[in-house]
Design an enzyme around this catalytic site. Structure first.
Site, PDB file in Angstrom:
ATOM      1  N   VAL A   6       0.854  -1.190   0.000  1.00 11.15           N
ATOM      2  CA  VAL A   6       0.000   0.000   0.000  1.00 11.15           C
ATOM      3  C   VAL A   6       0.884   1.233   0.000  1.00 11.15           C
ATOM      4  CG1 VAL A   6      -1.680   1.346   1.334  1.00 11.15           C
ATOM      5  CG2 VAL A   6      -1.900  -1.141   1.241  1.00 11.15           C
TER       6      VAL A   6
ATOM      7  N   GLY B 299       4.477   4.188   2.884  1.00 10.91           N
ATOM      8  CA  GLY B 299       4.008   2.943   2.290  1.00 10.91           C
ATOM      9  C   GLY B 299       4.196   1.802   3.267  1.00 10.91           C
ATOM     10  N   LYS B 300       3.665   0.676   2.964  1.00  7.68           N
ATOM     11  CA  LYS B 300       3.880  -0.512   3.791  1.00  7.68           C
ATOM     12  C   LYS B 300       3.514  -1.733   2.973  1.00  7.68           C
ATOM     13  CE  LYS B 300       5.171  -1.430   8.035  1.00  7.68           C
ATOM     14  NZ  LYS B 300       6.060  -0.615   8.885  1.00  7.68           N
ATOM     15  N   GLY B 301       4.177  -2.846   3.254  1.00  8.11           N
ATOM     16  CA  GLY B 301       3.864  -4.065   2.527  1.00  8.11           C
ATOM     17  C   GLY B 301       3.753  -5.233   3.480  1.00  8.11           C
TER      18      GLY B 301
ATOM     19  N   ASP C 124      10.524  -5.103   8.257  1.00 11.07           N
ATOM     20  CA  ASP C 124       9.535  -4.936   9.329  1.00 11.07           C
ATOM     21  C   ASP C 124       9.454  -6.300  10.013  1.00 11.07           C
ATOM     22  OD1 ASP C 124       7.470  -2.943  10.395  1.00 11.07           O
ATOM     23  OD2 ASP C 124       6.222  -4.689  10.108  1.00 11.07           O
TER      24      ASP C 124
END
Ligand code: NAD
Length: 425
Positions: A68, A113-115, A154
């Site tokens: 995202v 953002g992040k995944g 992460d």
């Protein structure tokens, strides 16, 4: 490998709702227009991919991968990749937005953002994880890029996974592109000072807050929840600055010593004991590890997991200052109680932003083709963290709001102003 059911997030506060509650309060104080509110509320891009991976037993398992991009208004998106069984689109959306606010608060030129991939890396072999990282990278080839979206580690991923990601992305482009990802091993262009960066930023934020509250570090006591990367570095650096660390904890339990725990000894013990404090004799084990949060200390550093300060225990917290090393340790519902009690809480998007700041330095060094000394990295990140604290503190006075809402105000104001200059369609 067993099929992993998508985990419901029912017993936690929905992280997206938690984030939006604070966002809404800040937007209202700021007098944000409805148009800009709607732009900042919605993620810019959401990508979901299916990743068929041949497992070691020869069977094909299809994993779901998410990325995202919440915002690229300030610059390329920045944010980690989480490998965990409970990865969920709502969670990734919240974490991506958090990254937008975090980067804006410390004034670095990144969006958020992040995944995530829903998987259980603990049950997977190294080869299976490598194939999954490479497949995810290829599927996100159009999303990632040093000027578009720069992932990082992460939960469940680390330097090893970032090295595979960089390699796969580089192969697809026919050249080495180390600035596509941060949190890489040092030999691949990782930055000196990255390991301790988040704990160091916690220390800088804590000292800046103590100055405002007129707490003398040499007479102050501190409890730290979580003794991994962030918690143990924060504890060590705070101890070096004069604080007495009276309690630490990890997944094995909480350890309390009124006379102070020798943090270097605790770190050495953990490192020689499979990474846990189990059996540590420099302090007494508390019967309930959650009691650490309610100790009579000046400074409390939650640096383990989210949602540990909730409406169940917020009333019983006695610290004068909370410095959030972890992401989301305080539930939105507990905020009001903490504020009512007059406790200053330096929020996650400010207190733990030292990590993304040094990730930014890694990207800068990669683009320069140059390596900074640890001394330069630390000096510059300390300055960024102290400036960010001062801006947020000023906003909290100006708008008469707690530090958390002030941090959102500083961040939203910056992104909103930038958006207004750039314009829409
Ligand atoms: P880590 O895995 O190195 O350490 C986590 C620690 O918490 C371990 O000591 C673990 O035993 C402990 N722990 C787990 N559950 C616990 C519980 N219920 N009670 C007490 N201790 C518990 O992780 P980390 O990198 O130190 O990250 C900690 C937090 O900081 C996370 O919320 C993470 O998102 C956040 N954070 C980390 C960074 C970074 O640079 N590492 C940056 C920003 C935010």
């Amino acid at each position: 490998m067993a099929y992993i059911e998508p985990a419901p997030i029912k017993d936690k506060e929905n992280p997206l709702e938690s984030m939006m509650e604070r966002f809404n309060l800040a937007a209202e104080k700021l007098g944000l227009s409805d148009e800009v509110y709607n732009v900042l509320k919605n993620p810019a891009k959401q990508v979901i991919v299916s990743l068929p991976i041949t497992m070691d037993n020869g069977k094909i398992h299809v994993f779901e991968g998410i990325r995202v991009i919440h915002s690229n208004i300030l610059g390329p998106a920045k944010g980690g990749i989480r490998f965990a069984p409970d990865v969920h689109l709502d969670e990734v959306k919240a974490l991506a937005a958090w990254m937008t606010w975090k980067c804006a608060v410390v004034d670095i030129p990144y969006g958020g953002g992040k995944g995530g991939v829903r998987c259980n890396p603990r049950e997977m072999s190294k080869g299976e994880i490598e194939r999954l990282v490479r497949a995810y990278t290829l599927a996100m080839l159009d999303v990632f890029g040093p000027d578009k979206d720069i992932p990082a580690p992460d939960m469940g991923t680390g330097p090893r996974e970032m090295a595979w990601l960089m390699d796969e992305y580089s192969k697809a482009h026919g050249m080495t592109v180390n600035a596509v990802v941060t949190g890489k091993p040092l030999v691949l262009g990782g930055s000196l000072g990255r390991t301790e960066a988040t704990g160091r930023g916690v220390m800088v934020s804590a000292l800046a807050a103590m100055q405002k509250l007129k707490i003398n570090p040499f007479q102050a006591t501190c409890a730290v929840q979580g003794f991994g990367n962030v918690g143990s570095w924060a504890a060590q650096l705070l101890e070096e600055r004069g604080l007495k660390i009276v309690a630490i904890s990890d997944i094995s339990g909480a350890y309390h010593n009124e006379n102070g725990i020798n943090i270097l000894e605790a770190i050495a013990y953990r490192d020689s004991n499979n990474g846990t404090l189990e059996g540590f004799t420099g302090a007494e084990k508390l019967s309930d590890p959650m009691d650490l949060l309610e100790l009579e200390v000046d400074v409390l550093v939650p640096a383990a997991v989210e949602d540990v300060i909730t409406i169940k225990n917020a009333e019983k917290i006695k610290a004068k200052l909370i410095v959030e090393g972890a992401n989301g340790p305080t539930s939105a519902k507990a905020d009001a109680i903490i504020n009512e009690k007059g406790i200053m809480a330096v929020p996650d998007i400010l207190a733990n932003a030292g990590g993304v700041t040094v990730s930014y330095f890694e990207w800068v060094q990669n683009r320069l083709g140059y390596k900074w000394t640890a001394e330069r990295v630390n000096r510059r990140s300390d300055r960024i963290m102290k400036d960010a604290f001062d801006h947020v503190y000023e906003a909290s006075v100006k708008y008469n709001v707690p530090m958390r809402i002030a941090a959102y105000i500083v961040a939203i104001d910056k992104v909103a102003k930038t958006y207004t200059f750039r314009g829409g369609f």
